[in-house]
Enzyme design. Sequence first.
Site, PDB file in Angstrom:
ATOM      1  N   SER A 159       0.826  -1.210   0.000  1.00 53.61           N
ATOM      2  CA  SER A 159       0.000   0.000   0.000  1.00 53.61           C
ATOM      3  C   SER A 159       0.853   1.250   0.000  1.00 53.61           C
ATOM      4  O   SER A 159       1.918   1.305   0.621  1.00 53.61           O
ATOM      5  CB  SER A 159      -0.888  -0.002   1.253  1.00 53.61           C
ATOM      6  OG  SER A 159      -1.521   1.248   1.390  1.00 53.61           O
ATOM      7  N   GLN A 166       1.001  -0.155  -4.805  1.00 48.32           N
ATOM      8  CA  GLN A 166      -0.314   0.479  -4.969  1.00 48.32           C
ATOM      9  C   GLN A 166      -0.174   1.990  -4.850  1.00 48.32           C
ATOM     10  O   GLN A 166       0.410   2.502  -3.893  1.00 48.32           O
ATOM     11  CB  GLN A 166      -1.292  -0.045  -3.912  1.00 48.32           C
ATOM     12  CG  GLN A 166      -2.674   0.590  -3.978  1.00 48.32           C
ATOM     13  CD  GLN A 166      -2.825   1.757  -3.028  1.00 48.32           C
ATOM     14  OE1 GLN A 166      -2.271   1.721  -1.923  1.00 48.32           O
ATOM     15  NE2 GLN A 166      -3.553   2.788  -3.427  1.00 48.32           N
ATOM     16  N   TYR A 215      -2.106   5.805  -4.920  1.00 45.04           N
ATOM     17  CA  TYR A 215      -3.191   6.781  -5.050  1.00 45.04           C
ATOM     18  C   TYR A 215      -2.561   7.950  -5.798  1.00 45.04           C
ATOM     19  O   TYR A 215      -1.744   8.680  -5.215  1.00 45.04           O
ATOM     20  CB  TYR A 215      -3.656   7.269  -3.669  1.00 45.04           C
ATOM     21  CG  TYR A 215      -4.433   6.276  -2.853  1.00 45.04           C
ATOM     22  CD1 TYR A 215      -5.724   5.915  -3.212  1.00 45.04           C
ATOM     23  CD2 TYR A 215      -3.895   5.726  -1.697  1.00 45.04           C
ATOM     24  CE1 TYR A 215      -6.458   5.016  -2.446  1.00 45.04           C
ATOM     25  CE2 TYR A 215      -4.622   4.829  -0.923  1.00 45.04           C
ATOM     26  CZ  TYR A 215      -5.902   4.481  -1.299  1.00 45.04           C
ATOM     27  OH  TYR A 215      -6.614   3.595  -0.542  1.00 45.04           O
ATOM     28  N   THR A 219      -5.168   2.825  -7.733  1.00 50.92           N
ATOM     29  CA  THR A 219      -6.496   2.749  -7.128  1.00 50.92           C
ATOM     30  C   THR A 219      -7.355   3.879  -7.672  1.00 50.92           C
ATOM     31  O   THR A 219      -7.013   5.054  -7.525  1.00 50.92           O
ATOM     32  CB  THR A 219      -6.372   2.808  -5.589  1.00 50.92           C
ATOM     33  OG1 THR A 219      -5.563   1.696  -5.180  1.00 50.92           O
ATOM     34  CG2 THR A 219      -7.725   2.733  -4.910  1.00 50.92           C
ATOM     35  N   ARG A 235     -16.656   6.553   6.728  1.00 50.37           N
ATOM     36  CA  ARG A 235     -16.662   5.346   7.570  1.00 50.37           C
ATOM     37  C   ARG A 235     -17.078   5.711   8.980  1.00 50.37           C
ATOM     38  O   ARG A 235     -16.310   6.292   9.757  1.00 50.37           O
ATOM     39  CB  ARG A 235     -15.284   4.704   7.544  1.00 50.37           C
ATOM     40  CG  ARG A 235     -14.888   4.366   6.103  1.00 50.37           C
ATOM     41  CD  ARG A 235     -13.446   4.101   5.937  1.00 50.37           C
ATOM     42  NE  ARG A 235     -13.105   4.005   4.523  1.00 50.37           N
ATOM     43  CZ  ARG A 235     -11.888   3.779   4.092  1.00 50.37           C
ATOM     44  NH1 ARG A 235     -10.903   3.611   4.937  1.00 50.37           N
ATOM     45  NH2 ARG A 235     -11.654   3.716   2.802  1.00 50.37           N
ATOM     46  N   LYS A 241      -7.230  -0.613 -10.138  1.00 49.27           N
ATOM     47  CA  LYS A 241      -7.910  -1.265  -9.011  1.00 49.27           C
ATOM     48  C   LYS A 241      -9.163  -0.485  -8.643  1.00 49.27           C
ATOM     49  O   LYS A 241      -9.081   0.720  -8.343  1.00 49.27           O
ATOM     50  CB  LYS A 241      -6.974  -1.311  -7.798  1.00 49.27           C
ATOM     51  CG  LYS A 241      -7.609  -1.843  -6.522  1.00 49.27           C
ATOM     52  CD  LYS A 241      -6.586  -1.987  -5.413  1.00 49.27           C
ATOM     53  CE  LYS A 241      -7.153  -2.659  -4.188  1.00 49.27           C
ATOM     54  NZ  LYS A 241      -7.998  -1.788  -3.382  1.00 49.27           N
ATOM     55  N   SER A 300     -13.034  -4.558  -7.918  1.00 49.19           N
ATOM     56  CA  SER A 300     -12.956  -4.345  -6.469  1.00 49.19           C
ATOM     57  C   SER A 300     -13.852  -3.186  -6.086  1.00 49.19           C
ATOM     58  O   SER A 300     -14.004  -2.238  -6.850  1.00 49.19           O
ATOM     59  CB  SER A 300     -11.502  -3.992  -6.098  1.00 49.19           C
ATOM     60  OG  SER A 300     -11.381  -3.607  -4.744  1.00 49.19           O
ATOM     61  N   HIS A 349     -13.100  -1.925  -3.016  1.00 55.11           N
ATOM     62  CA  HIS A 349     -12.263  -1.465  -1.914  1.00 55.11           C
ATOM     63  C   HIS A 349     -12.708  -2.094  -0.592  1.00 55.11           C
ATOM     64  O   HIS A 349     -12.700  -1.457   0.455  1.00 55.11           O
ATOM     65  CB  HIS A 349     -12.316   0.065  -1.833  1.00 55.11           C
ATOM     66  CG  HIS A 349     -11.081   0.736  -1.325  1.00 55.11           C
ATOM     67  ND1 HIS A 349     -10.266   1.498  -2.124  1.00 55.11           N
ATOM     68  CD2 HIS A 349     -10.514   0.770  -0.085  1.00 55.11           C
ATOM     69  CE1 HIS A 349      -9.273   1.995  -1.396  1.00 55.11           C
ATOM     70  NE2 HIS A 349      -9.395   1.552  -0.151  1.00 55.11           N
ATOM     71  N   ASP A 361     -10.887  -8.669  -6.030  1.00 52.48           N
ATOM     72  CA  ASP A 361     -10.807  -8.833  -4.576  1.00 52.48           C
ATOM     73  C   ASP A 361     -12.105  -8.413  -3.934  1.00 52.48           C
ATOM     74  O   ASP A 361     -12.953  -7.754  -4.545  1.00 52.48           O
ATOM     75  CB  ASP A 361      -9.574  -8.139  -3.961  1.00 52.48           C
ATOM     76  CG  ASP A 361      -9.657  -6.618  -3.863  1.00 52.48           C
ATOM     77  OD1 ASP A 361     -10.763  -6.045  -3.902  1.00 52.48           O
ATOM     78  OD2 ASP A 361      -8.583  -5.990  -3.737  1.00 52.48           O
TER      79      ASP A 361
HETATM   80  C1  LIG Z   1      -7.831  -1.985   6.537  1.00 57.70           C
HETATM   81  C2  LIG Z   1      -7.849  -1.847   5.050  1.00 57.70           C
HETATM   82  C3  LIG Z   1      -6.967  -0.973   4.441  1.00 57.70           C
HETATM   83  C4  LIG Z   1      -6.961  -0.851   3.059  1.00 57.70           C
HETATM   84  N1  LIG Z   1      -6.046  -0.047   2.488  1.00 57.70           N
HETATM   85  C5  LIG Z   1      -6.013   0.064   1.144  1.00 57.70           C
HETATM   86  C6  LIG Z   1      -5.034   0.871   0.534  1.00 57.70           C
HETATM   87  O1  LIG Z   1      -4.187   1.464   1.181  1.00 57.70           O
HETATM   88  N2  LIG Z   1      -5.079   0.971  -0.812  1.00 57.70           N
HETATM   89  C7  LIG Z   1      -5.997   0.313  -1.577  1.00 57.70           C
HETATM   90  O2  LIG Z   1      -5.995   0.438  -2.789  1.00 57.70           O
HETATM   91  N3  LIG Z   1      -6.919  -0.482  -1.008  1.00 57.70           N
HETATM   92  C8  LIG Z   1      -6.928  -0.622   0.327  1.00 57.70           C
HETATM   93  N4  LIG Z   1      -7.861  -1.443   0.892  1.00 57.70           N
HETATM   94  C9  LIG Z   1      -8.739  -2.263   0.058  1.00 57.70           C
HETATM   95  C10 LIG Z   1      -8.106  -3.630  -0.227  1.00 57.70           C
HETATM   96  O3  LIG Z   1      -7.016  -3.509  -1.115  1.00 57.70           O
HETATM   97  C11 LIG Z   1      -9.079  -4.626  -0.864  1.00 57.70           C
HETATM   98  O4  LIG Z   1      -9.676  -4.034  -1.991  1.00 57.70           O
HETATM   99  C12 LIG Z   1     -10.166  -5.124   0.074  1.00 57.70           C
HETATM  100  O5  LIG Z   1      -9.697  -5.225   1.396  1.00 57.70           O
HETATM  101  C13 LIG Z   1     -10.646  -6.500  -0.405  1.00 57.70           C
HETATM  102  O6  LIG Z   1     -11.669  -6.971   0.380  1.00 57.70           O
HETATM  103  P1  LIG Z   1     -11.487  -8.038   1.577  1.00 57.70           P
HETATM  104  O7  LIG Z   1     -10.953  -7.243   2.738  1.00 57.70           O
HETATM  105  O8  LIG Z   1     -12.857  -8.530   1.779  1.00 57.70           O
HETATM  106  O9  LIG Z   1     -10.530  -9.112   1.114  1.00 57.70           O
HETATM  107  C14 LIG Z   1      -7.881  -1.579   2.287  1.00 57.70           C
HETATM  108  C15 LIG Z   1      -8.766  -2.454   2.901  1.00 57.70           C
HETATM  109  C16 LIG Z   1      -8.753  -2.599   4.261  1.00 57.70           C
HETATM  110  C17 LIG Z   1      -9.706  -3.565   4.900  1.00 57.70           C
HETATM  111  C1  LIG Z   2      -5.925   5.119   5.001  1.00 54.75           C
HETATM  112  C2  LIG Z   2      -6.197   4.934   3.534  1.00 54.75           C
HETATM  113  C3  LIG Z   2      -5.246   5.724   2.742  1.00 54.75           C
HETATM  114  C4  LIG Z   2      -6.127   3.481   3.215  1.00 54.75           C
HETATM  115  C5  LIG Z   2      -7.325   2.913   2.573  1.00 54.75           C
HETATM  116  O1  LIG Z   2      -7.409   2.859   1.390  1.00 54.75           O
HETATM  117  C6  LIG Z   2      -8.403   2.369   3.346  1.00 54.75           C
HETATM  118  O2  LIG Z   2      -8.408   2.505   4.552  1.00 54.75           O
HETATM  119  O3  LIG Z   2      -9.302   1.803   2.754  1.00 54.75           O
END
Ligand SMILES: Cc1cc2nc3c(=O)[nH]c(=O)nc-3n(C[C@H](O)[C@H](O)[C@H](O)COP(=O)(O)O)c2cc1C
Ligand SMILES: CC(C)CC(=O)C(=O)O
Length: 370
Positions: free
Chosen positions: A124, A147, A149, A175, A184, A240, A262, A264, A295
């Site tokens: 990330s 990854q 942003y 992303t 959230r 993504k 995805s 996210h 995902d």
């Molecule tokens: C705690 C957390 C942090 C995440 N941080 C990022 C991130 O920094 N960048 C990003 O593109 N997606 C982020 N995501 C999304 C994940 O890459 C992914 O799309 C998602 O978690 C997939 O679903 P799952 O948790 O059910 O496997 C985050 C998801 C979670 C749960």
């Molecule tokens: C803190 C964010 C930059 C990370 C993220 O993508 C998330 O929390 O879903």
Amino acid sequence: MSSVPAQATPRRAATADPPPLYRVDDLEAEARRRLDPVHRDFFAGGAGDERTLRANETAFDGYRILPRVLRGGGERDLRIELFGETLPMPVLVSPTAFHRLAHPQGEVATARAVGAAGTVMVVSMAATTPIEAVAGAADPPARLWFQLYPQPDLGFTASVIRRAEAAGCRALVVTVDSPVFGRRDRDLRNGFLDLPPGCRCENMRDPESGRVRDIVMDATLDWARIEWLRETTRLPIVLKGILHPADARLAVEHGVDAVLVSNHGGRQLDGAPASVDALPAVVAAVGGRIPVLLDGGIRRGTDILAALALGAVAVGIGRPVVWALAARGEPGVRQLLDLLRAELARAMTLAGAVRPADLTREMILDRVPV
Ligand SMILES: Cc1cc2nc3c(=O)[nH]c(=O)nc-3n(C[C@H](O)[C@H](O)[C@H](O)COP(=O)(O)O)c2cc1C
Ligand SMILES: CC(C)CC(=O)C(=O)O
């Protein structure tokens, strides 16, 4: 061949090894007991009413696997090809922020476990360990993708890409589902704003000032920026956060190398479809021109099987990695990847598929009433 009882697990002797792992979801329960409740909510939570978050997992209930029998085949071969490389299994670690909130060794522990499994870790942009240290952590080295942003400051964005390239990252995962941060409620209610002292988004360190910048979610992001990225790096680009088939077509037209279906993990647009429900239309739109990844909600080998049969080349896992890390550190992430590999191999054997390419659309019955 496996002899019955194939499932028996020997009674454990007293040892320093982590306890056996029976199902991915057990890691969540274990992690929940260890984590600060505010951090637990950050990892677990989604946007709005968390409809999309819940749907990601429950959507898999609506698909049934129609097995083929008497196909023999012996040992399963889970390998896939992606960007000219062979991966040992069709499971990637999706990017998740702030691994040091889950475990003191943070992304280093994750990278070591992924290195051992031989698959890909998408690091990330919000990692709490610099990309160079993640790259240097694992022996054997983990395959890393980075990854991004995209930031409105193009010079800074280019400098981050150069760092990722120099650290040996083999793809750029851009992303595109975050023109603004999802709302959230859990984090708002908990007042989760800042990382603890000493814990920073190290990939956001400004090369000139040394200061760590905030990540900007950029609502001006558009296809022109993807063109700019295409000119800025020779790494394969993965978009993504694609859900709409029209965007998948545009991705192909803009020379993107793969799309990752995805939402996210339900953390951005609440009300968006479950990833697996959006997958078939994206696969149809792409028409085999580039790989489609997915995902969201993958918790079982049978979920992976369903996604592959619906046309994904590989799947990513997000929260399970965070839970594994929080519960058991590096050994936990190793166990998680081993368990998913074993579950997928068993599911493929039961469904009569020797390799991922044998999983086809006709093996899935959808719109099963649940
Ligand atoms: C705690 C957390 C942090 C995440 N941080 C990022 C991130 O920094 N960048 C990003 O593109 N997606 C982020 N995501 C999304 C994940 O890459 C992914 O799309 C998602 O978690 C997939 O679903 P799952 O948790 O059910 O496997 C985050 C998801 C979670 C749960
Ligand atoms: C803190 C964010 C930059 C990370 C993220 O993508 C998330 O929390 O879903």
